[in-house]
Design a protein around this motif. Structure first.
Motif, short mmCIF file in Angstrom:
data_model
loop_
_atom_site.label_atom_id
_atom_site.label_comp_id
_atom_site.label_asym_id
_atom_site.label_seq_id
_atom_site.Cartn_x
_atom_site.Cartn_y
_atom_site.Cartn_z
N LYS A 10 1.01 0.23 -8.22
CA LYS A 10 2.25 -0.32 -8.76
C LYS A 10 3.48 0.43 -8.26
O LYS A 10 4.52 -0.18 -8.04
CB LYS A 10 2.22 -0.32 -10.28
CG LYS A 10 1.38 -1.43 -10.87
CD LYS A 10 1.50 -1.48 -12.37
CE LYS A 10 0.68 -2.61 -12.93
NZ LYS A 10 0.78 -2.67 -14.39
N LEU A 11 3.37 1.75 -8.07
CA LEU A 11 4.51 2.50 -7.55
C LEU A 11 4.85 2.09 -6.13
O LEU A 11 6.02 1.94 -5.77
CB LEU A 11 4.24 4.01 -7.61
CG LEU A 11 4.28 4.65 -8.98
CD1 LEU A 11 3.83 6.10 -8.89
CD2 LEU A 11 5.67 4.56 -9.58
N VAL A 12 3.84 1.87 -5.31
CA VAL A 12 4.06 1.42 -3.94
C VAL A 12 4.68 0.03 -3.95
O VAL A 12 5.64 -0.24 -3.21
CB VAL A 12 2.75 1.43 -3.13
CG1 VAL A 12 2.94 0.84 -1.75
CG2 VAL A 12 2.21 2.86 -3.02
N ALA A 13 4.19 -0.86 -4.79
CA ALA A 13 4.74 -2.22 -4.88
C ALA A 13 6.20 -2.18 -5.34
O ALA A 13 7.03 -2.94 -4.84
CB ALA A 13 3.91 -3.07 -5.84
N HIS A 14 6.53 -1.28 -6.25
CA HIS A 14 7.91 -1.13 -6.72
C HIS A 14 8.81 -0.71 -5.56
O HIS A 14 9.91 -1.26 -5.39
CB HIS A 14 7.96 -0.09 -7.84
CG HIS A 14 9.34 0.22 -8.30
ND1 HIS A 14 10.10 1.21 -7.73
CD2 HIS A 14 10.10 -0.35 -9.25
CE1 HIS A 14 11.28 1.25 -8.32
NE2 HIS A 14 11.31 0.32 -9.26
N ASP A 15 8.38 0.25 -4.78
CA ASP A 15 9.17 0.70 -3.63
C ASP A 15 9.37 -0.42 -2.62
O ASP A 15 10.47 -0.62 -2.11
CB ASP A 15 8.50 1.90 -2.95
CG ASP A 15 8.55 3.15 -3.82
OD1 ASP A 15 9.41 3.24 -4.72
OD2 ASP A 15 7.72 4.05 -3.58
N GLU A 16 8.32 -1.17 -2.33
CA GLU A 16 8.41 -2.27 -1.37
C GLU A 16 9.38 -3.34 -1.88
O GLU A 16 10.16 -3.89 -1.11
CB GLU A 16 7.04 -2.88 -1.12
CG GLU A 16 6.13 -1.97 -0.33
CD GLU A 16 4.72 -2.50 -0.18
OE1 GLU A 16 4.08 -2.14 0.81
OE2 GLU A 16 4.26 -3.28 -1.04
N ALA A 17 9.37 -3.62 -3.18
CA ALA A 17 10.28 -4.61 -3.76
C ALA A 17 11.73 -4.16 -3.67
O ALA A 17 12.64 -4.99 -3.74
CB ALA A 17 9.90 -4.88 -5.21
N ASN A 18 11.95 -2.86 -3.50
CA ASN A 18 13.30 -2.31 -3.41
C ASN A 18 13.69 -1.91 -2.00
O ASN A 18 14.58 -1.09 -1.79
CB ASN A 18 13.43 -1.12 -4.37
CG ASN A 18 13.51 -1.59 -5.80
OD1 ASN A 18 14.51 -2.12 -6.22
ND2 ASN A 18 12.43 -1.43 -6.54
N GLY A 19 13.02 -2.50 -1.00
CA GLY A 19 13.43 -2.33 0.38
C GLY A 19 12.79 -1.18 1.13
O GLY A 19 13.15 -0.92 2.27
N PHE A 20 11.87 -0.46 0.51
CA PHE A 20 11.19 0.64 1.19
C PHE A 20 9.96 0.12 1.92
O PHE A 20 9.34 -0.86 1.49
CB PHE A 20 10.77 1.72 0.20
CG PHE A 20 11.93 2.48 -0.38
CD1 PHE A 20 12.35 3.66 0.21
CD2 PHE A 20 12.59 2.03 -1.50
CE1 PHE A 20 13.41 4.38 -0.31
CE2 PHE A 20 13.65 2.74 -2.03
CZ PHE A 20 14.07 3.91 -1.44
N THR A 21 9.60 0.76 3.01
CA THR A 21 8.38 0.41 3.72
C THR A 21 7.44 1.60 3.65
O THR A 21 7.86 2.75 3.79
CB THR A 21 8.66 0.07 5.19
OG1 THR A 21 9.34 1.16 5.80
CG2 THR A 21 9.51 -1.17 5.31
N PRO A 22 6.17 1.33 3.41
CA PRO A 22 5.21 2.44 3.33
C PRO A 22 4.67 2.82 4.71
O PRO A 22 4.06 1.99 5.37
CB PRO A 22 4.10 1.88 2.45
CG PRO A 22 4.13 0.41 2.69
CD PRO A 22 5.57 0.08 2.99
N PRO A 23 4.93 4.03 5.16
CA PRO A 23 4.30 4.48 6.40
C PRO A 23 2.83 4.83 6.14
O PRO A 23 2.29 4.47 5.10
CB PRO A 23 5.12 5.71 6.78
CG PRO A 23 5.63 6.21 5.47
CD PRO A 23 5.79 5.02 4.59
#
Length: 44
Positions: A10-23
């Motif tokens: 859920k934390l990763v999904a939250h970041d993605e929803a706010n414009g962050f990309t997971p390396p």
């Protein structure tokens, strides 16, 4: 900032929803059992 990337992610999904990309993900801890990521966001 680094994020816990395990469990339900859920934390990763939250970041993605706010414009962050997971390396690439990494693991840490004494038994290498803590999955993490450092989200990235391009600033212009």
């Amino acid at each position: 900032m680094d994020r816990y990337a395990g469990g339900d992610r859920k934390l990763v999904a939250h970041d993605e929803a706010n414009g962050f990309t997971p390396p690439e993900a990494y693991t840490s801890g004494e038994q290498n059992d803590w999955p993490g990521q450092v989200p990235a966001r391009r600033v212009r």
